[in-house]
Design a protein around this motif. Structure first.
Motif, PDB file in Angstrom:
ATOM      1  N   UNK A  12       0.888  -1.238  -0.113  1.00  0.00           N
ATOM      2  CA  UNK A  12      -0.095  -0.028  -0.035  1.00  0.00           C
ATOM      3  C   UNK A  12       0.855   1.125   0.042  1.00  0.00           C
ATOM      4  N   UNK A  13       1.920   1.140   0.105  1.00  0.00           N
ATOM      5  CA  UNK A  13       3.245   2.489   0.282  1.00  0.00           C
ATOM      6  C   UNK A  13       3.363   2.544  -1.131  1.00  0.00           C
ATOM      7  N   UNK A  19       7.940  -0.627  -6.778  1.00  0.00           N
ATOM      8  CA  UNK A  19       8.702  -1.795  -6.965  1.00  0.00           C
ATOM      9  C   UNK A  19       7.878  -2.707  -7.784  1.00  0.00           C
ATOM     10  N   UNK A  20       6.690  -2.957  -7.522  1.00  0.00           N
ATOM     11  CA  UNK A  20       5.670  -3.913  -8.408  1.00  0.00           C
ATOM     12  C   UNK A  20       5.464  -3.320  -9.938  1.00  0.00           C
ATOM     13  N   UNK A  78      -0.437  -1.464 -10.961  1.00  0.00           N
ATOM     14  CA  UNK A  78       0.297  -1.216  -9.828  1.00  0.00           C
ATOM     15  C   UNK A  78       0.055   0.074  -9.120  1.00  0.00           C
ATOM     16  N   UNK A  79       0.005   1.065  -9.873  1.00  0.00           N
ATOM     17  CA  UNK A  79       0.039   2.391  -9.354  1.00  0.00           C
ATOM     18  C   UNK A  79      -1.610   3.022  -9.063  1.00  0.00           C
TER      19      UNK A  79
END
Ligand SMILES: Nc1ncnc2c1ncn2[C@@H]1O[C@H](COP(=O)(O)OP(=O)(O)OP(=O)(O)O)[C@@H](O)[C@H]1O
Length: 647
Positions: A12-13, A19-20, A78-79
């Motif tokens: 969640x950060x 990174x994902x 991812x974002x």
């Protein structure tokens, strides 16, 4: 491998999301190596932020991953959960494949820049339907195909800019577009049919260029639609007859211009005489002016009155023309600040008593010649569209401009500031502008500029503009937009911003002096695109963005005007006419026919040097800003042609 081993950032950060995200594409140059679970810092660390991130108040607000050679797909999912993410910029990479379906999950996006990649396939309607905050969408220079999703596009509530140029999008141009959409560029695609009238009239002609099956662009011949509809016709090069037609149009334009100018001059002079008579007869009565002791509280002079009369009436109440001490680095003559010590002092009362003549009405304001009784003759420019700037900002800027000294630059010598009235005074140049000398003066004994004179003028212009770039240029890195909506940092402004032959005056020795420069920070942003010639550059017309390279484009137009002797159509806003010197000359260079494009008046004297100057002009006026030389390079190229023999 970095991201394994129990060191994963907290889910969640921002760090976990990045990174994902990085796992979804390839980063062969390791530009994003720091995006790692084992990184000691967080993405928005004040001292050690991750590369390519843009932060606002400590949270991730934008990704700027341009020119990193990234490829593969981009996992927008991812974002998707980062609520503050407003901008993603992937320009100039090698991403490919269809737009990922996960894109529409990033609902917070305001700006998405995907230009210069290899994305392909159709543009999904959900992009417009689901991304309700999207303001800017740049999809240009990719391989998108298929038709535009018309219904979804019409529904996009906040879309301001849509760039689709250089793709393979086909089908009709949509009839319904969002009211907010002020930039819509679909050039160089496969659109076909007739452009709906309401759409054609809203956008520049260049927005539709390069679609061979399309007709009905603004300014085009309506009958062409009938011819083009059955099958796309190949573009034919202009014939000599076309050029003759343009020439005739130009002559008509020049004649109309002269008639209008004469009417303007006569009317202006008559009104001015009447007003001066009126003023003389009312001499003992103080004119109404805010702050004036006498007459305060009376209604102000009508703002709709003649410009020259307004100009001279503003400060009669402020007292003697020779009063006032030294303030703000200049001599304050009542409300007028004279910035030069080396000329006979004067103030607004002297200007009021001067014999005045209207010089013209430009995009930034109107100009007057004022010959004062003390023997000093000046040009007074009454500025429009500068009501945004406050007194301090205006004064500091004018004082700074007034200090610039170069033989090819004509600095302001004085100014007057009121919130609703700004006057800028400069030395009067009796020969007028290069525009007038080249195209306006039709008298039998007019001045004809031969090749040595034109080359000397070109060198002087190049020196003057290079000097302004050196003195007024702002290093690109210092400007960063952090308004929370668009993190694509704006480029620095063009140091001149309004370079054109009308703003190049000639002194008695035919040395050029540049005027109307450095006004970019003073002009209201909403009016700047209409008022400043730099906005006629390709990047100005298509994206509404200008930079120092836009001045280089403007220099290119002037050089082409000098060599061809043609009136550039680029100087016209609404009327048709003149010659598109940029495309005309570029075509000549491409075909090796430069010599035919040199003004016959200078062809013999100019020879190969004139051809070289034309090529420099073409390069300066390149469509792509990256293909233009820097201003110092351009100046050097011009100097080189002159080989020292021009000075
Ligand atoms: N200092 C000066 N000496 C002589 N003529 C001048 C001077 N300043 C301006 N002019 C002339 O006055 C006319 C009007 O100038 P003005 O600057 O208002 O308009 P413009 O140059 O046509 O357009 P813009 O406002 O875009 O610069 C132009 O022909 C210009 O050449």
């Amino acid at each position: 491998a970095d991201d394994e081993g129990g060191n994963a950032p907290e889910p969640g950060t921002d760090a976990a999301a990045l990174v994902r995200l990085k796992e979804s594409f390839s980063d062969p140059n390791g530009a994003l190596e720091a995006w790692s679970a084992s990184s000691a810092s967080s993405p928005c660390d004040e001292n050690d932020p991750w590369p390519g991130v843009q932060c606002y108040k400590g949270a991730l607000a934008g990704l700027r991953l341009t020119r990193m050679n990234l490829s593969g797909t981009f996992d927008f999912a991812a974002i998707a959960k980062l609520p503050g993410l407003h901008s993603v910029n992937l320009k100039h990479n090698a991403f490919s494949g269809p737009l990922p379906a996960s894109l529409v999950e990033v609902r917070s996006l305001r700006a998405l820049y995907l230009s210069y990649n290899s994305f392909s396939g159709p543009i999904p309607g959900e992009v417009f339907g689901s991304m309700r905050w999207l303001k800017k969408l740049y999809l240009d220079h990719n391989n998108f195909s298929g038709p535009l999703p018309e219904d979804a596009l019409a529904d996009a509530p906040r879309l301001l800019e849509l760039h689709l140029e250089h793709n393979r999008i086909e089908g009709p141009v949509p009839q319904l577009l969002p009211a907010s959409l002020h930039m819509f560029n679909l050039s160089y695609n496969l659109f076909s049919g007739e452009i709906p009238r309401g759409v054609a009239s809203r956008y520049e002609e260049s927005s539709f260029a390069g679609n061979p099956g399309l007709c009905g662009a603004p300014g085009s011949d309506p009958s062409a639609c009938a011819a083009i509809m059955p099958a796309p016709t190949p573009m034919t090069p202009p014939t000599p007859a076309d050029y003759r037609a343009v020439q005739e149009e130009t002559s008509v334009f020049v004649v109309i211009g002269i008639i209008l100018l004469v009417i303007l001059l006569v009317t202006g002079a008559m009104v001015l005489m009447l007003r001066q008579d009126e003023m003389n007869s009312r001499a003992p009565v103080a004119w109404d002016y805010p702050g004036a002791s006498a007459g305060a509280g009376k209604p102000m002079m009508s703002p709709t009155g003649p410009r020259a009369a307004e100009m001279v009436a503003v400060d009669v109440a402020s007292g003697s023309s020779h009063g006032g001490g030294s303030q703000s680095g200049g001599r304050r003559m009542g409300e007028f600040v004279l910035m030069r010590e080396d000329i006979t002092p004067f103030g607004l009362p002297d200007l009021m008593k001067a014999s005045a003549e209207v010089l013209g009405n430009g995009t930034l304001g109107s100009a007057y010649k004022a010959a004062m009784r003390n023997g000093v003759t000046v040009a007074v420019k009454r500025m429009r569209d500068m009501n945004r700037v406050g007194r301090v900002e205006f004064e500091q800027h004018l004082l700074m401009l007034g200090e610039l000294r170069h033989p090819n630059v004509l600095p302001p010598i004085g100014y007057h500031y009121r919130k609703e009235e700004k006057l800028i005074v400069s030395e009067y140049m009796p020969r007028g502008s290069l525009l007038y000398v080249l195209h306006g003066d039709q008298s039998p004994n007019r001045l004809v500029l031969d090749w040595p004179a034109r080359l000397r003028i070109a060198v002087g212009i190049a020196r003057g503009i290079a000097f302004l770039h050196e003195k007024l240029g702002i290093p690109a890195g210092r400007l960063v937009s952090m308004d929370g909506a668009d993190f694509d940092a704006p480029p620095p402004p063009p140091p001149h911003g309004n370079l054109k032959s009308g703003n190049i005056l000639l002194n008695a020795d035919l040395e050029p002096r540049l005027v109307d420069y450095g006004f970019f920070p003073l002009v209201n942003p909403a009016q700047a695109p209409q008022a400043m010639f730099a906005f006629r550059s390709p990047e100005g017309t298509t994206r509404g963005v200008v930079s120092p390279r836009s001045d280089v484009y403007c220099l290119g137009v002037v050089l082409l005007e000098l060599v061809t002797g043609r009136f550039p159509s680029q100087y016209l806003t609404t009327a048709r006419g003149g010659t598109d010197v940029v495309h005309w000359s570029a075509a000549a260079v491409a075909e090796g026919g430069e010599r035919d494009h040199v003004d016959p008046v200078i062809a013999a004297g100019g020879g190969e040097a004139a051809v070289r100057l034309l090529r420099v002009g073409v390069q300066c006026a390149s469509t792509e800003t990256e293909c233009r030389p820097s201003m110092s390079e351009a100046a050097w190229m011009v100097e080189e042609i002159a080989g020292g023999g021009a000075s």
